[in-house]
Scaffold this motif. Sequence first.
Motif, PDB file in Angstrom:
ATOM      1  N   ALA A  81     150.940  61.775   9.056  1.00 44.22           N
ATOM      2  CA  ALA A  81     149.786  62.281   9.786  1.00 44.22           C
ATOM      3  C   ALA A  81     148.510  61.678   9.222  1.00 44.22           C
ATOM      4  N   ALA A  82     147.667  61.192  10.113  1.00 45.34           N
ATOM      5  CA  ALA A  82     146.421  60.555   9.712  1.00 45.34           C
ATOM      6  C   ALA A  82     145.228  61.438  10.044  1.00 45.34           C
ATOM      7  N   SER A  83     144.182  61.308   9.222  1.00 51.78           N
ATOM      8  CA  SER A  83     142.933  62.013   9.482  1.00 51.78           C
ATOM      9  C   SER A  83     141.782  61.199   8.914  1.00 51.78           C
ATOM     10  N   GLY A  84     140.585  61.480   9.404  1.00 53.81           N
ATOM     11  CA  GLY A  84     139.397  60.882   8.829  1.00 53.81           C
ATOM     12  C   GLY A  84     139.065  59.492   9.305  1.00 53.81           C
ATOM     13  N   GLY A  85     139.760  58.980  10.287  1.00 53.59           N
ATOM     14  CA  GLY A  85     139.460  57.641  10.770  1.00 53.59           C
ATOM     15  C   GLY A  85     139.841  57.493  12.226  1.00 53.59           C
ATOM     16  N   ALA A  86     139.484  56.368  12.800  1.00 51.71           N
ATOM     17  CA  ALA A  86     139.829  56.088  14.190  1.00 51.71           C
ATOM     18  C   ALA A  86     141.249  55.550  14.234  1.00 51.71           C
ATOM     19  N   PHE A  87     142.207  56.469  14.307  1.00 50.56           N
ATOM     20  CA  PHE A  87     143.626  56.103  14.194  1.00 50.56           C
ATOM     21  C   PHE A  87     144.015  55.020  15.180  1.00 50.56           C
ATOM     22  N   GLY A  88     143.433  55.058  16.354  1.00 52.89           N
ATOM     23  CA  GLY A  88     143.830  54.135  17.409  1.00 52.89           C
ATOM     24  C   GLY A  88     143.514  52.684  17.144  1.00 52.89           C
ATOM     25  N   ILE A  89     142.705  52.367  16.127  1.00 54.52           N
ATOM     26  CA  ILE A  89     142.387  50.977  15.837  1.00 54.52           C
ATOM     27  C   ILE A  89     143.135  50.457  14.624  1.00 54.52           C
ATOM     28  N   TYR A  90     144.029  51.286  14.078  1.00 55.87           N
ATOM     29  CA  TYR A  90     144.739  50.896  12.869  1.00 55.87           C
ATOM     30  C   TYR A  90     146.169  50.457  13.192  1.00 55.87           C
ATOM     31  N   ALA A  91     146.567  49.348  12.602  1.00 62.27           N
ATOM     32  CA  ALA A  91     147.985  49.045  12.516  1.00 62.27           C
ATOM     33  C   ALA A  91     148.557  49.908  11.400  1.00 62.27           C
ATOM     34  N   MET A  92     149.791  50.365  11.576  1.00 65.08           N
ATOM     35  CA  MET A  92     150.412  51.279  10.623  1.00 65.08           C
ATOM     36  C   MET A  92     151.701  50.670  10.086  1.00 65.08           C
ATOM     37  N   GLY A  93     152.012  51.026   8.847  1.00 67.50           N
ATOM     38  CA  GLY A  93     153.223  50.495   8.247  1.00 67.50           C
ATOM     39  C   GLY A  93     153.920  51.508   7.370  1.00 67.50           C
ATOM     40  N   TRP A  94     155.194  51.243   7.124  1.00 65.40           N
ATOM     41  CA  TRP A  94     155.975  52.002   6.156  1.00 65.40           C
ATOM     42  C   TRP A  94     156.469  51.030   5.084  1.00 65.40           C
ATOM     43  N   PHE A  95     156.318  51.448   3.855  1.00 68.41           N
ATOM     44  CA  PHE A  95     156.796  50.695   2.704  1.00 68.41           C
ATOM     45  C   PHE A  95     157.674  51.618   1.866  1.00 68.41           C
TER      46      PHE A  95
END
Length: 123
Positions: free
Chosen positions: A23-37
């Motif tokens: 879960a993300a907060s505090g930013g414009a989630f829609g402009i971020y690429a996301m990853g799992w490491f």
Amino acid sequence: QVQLVESGGGLVQPGGSLRLSCAASGGAFGIYAMGWFRQAPGKEREFAAAISWSGRTTHYASSVKGRFTISRDNAKKTVYLQMNSLKPEDTAVYYCAAKPGDVVLVTNDFGSWGQGTQVTVSS
């Protein structure tokens, strides 16, 4: 800067499945690429999967391709990692990460990280 909180880790038997959430907060989630490491004991952190901001483009490490699926729900500001056919070598702390932009083939420039969630695959 976006803040990330992972959940969904646990103990599972070989061949089993788990779904991780971030879960993300505090930013414009829609402009971020996301990853799992992930980071196994005694090993360096390694890339597992990434998804573009639109969700149309994904990228996987060869070790998880065909078994793991990354997805996202921008309305819920959440990214998921569905893990199937789990193996003992998948045991690790799994981290969610984010970066502005949409390039998922480059995996060494993620700047925002969660605290991690433990996944243990054992009988």
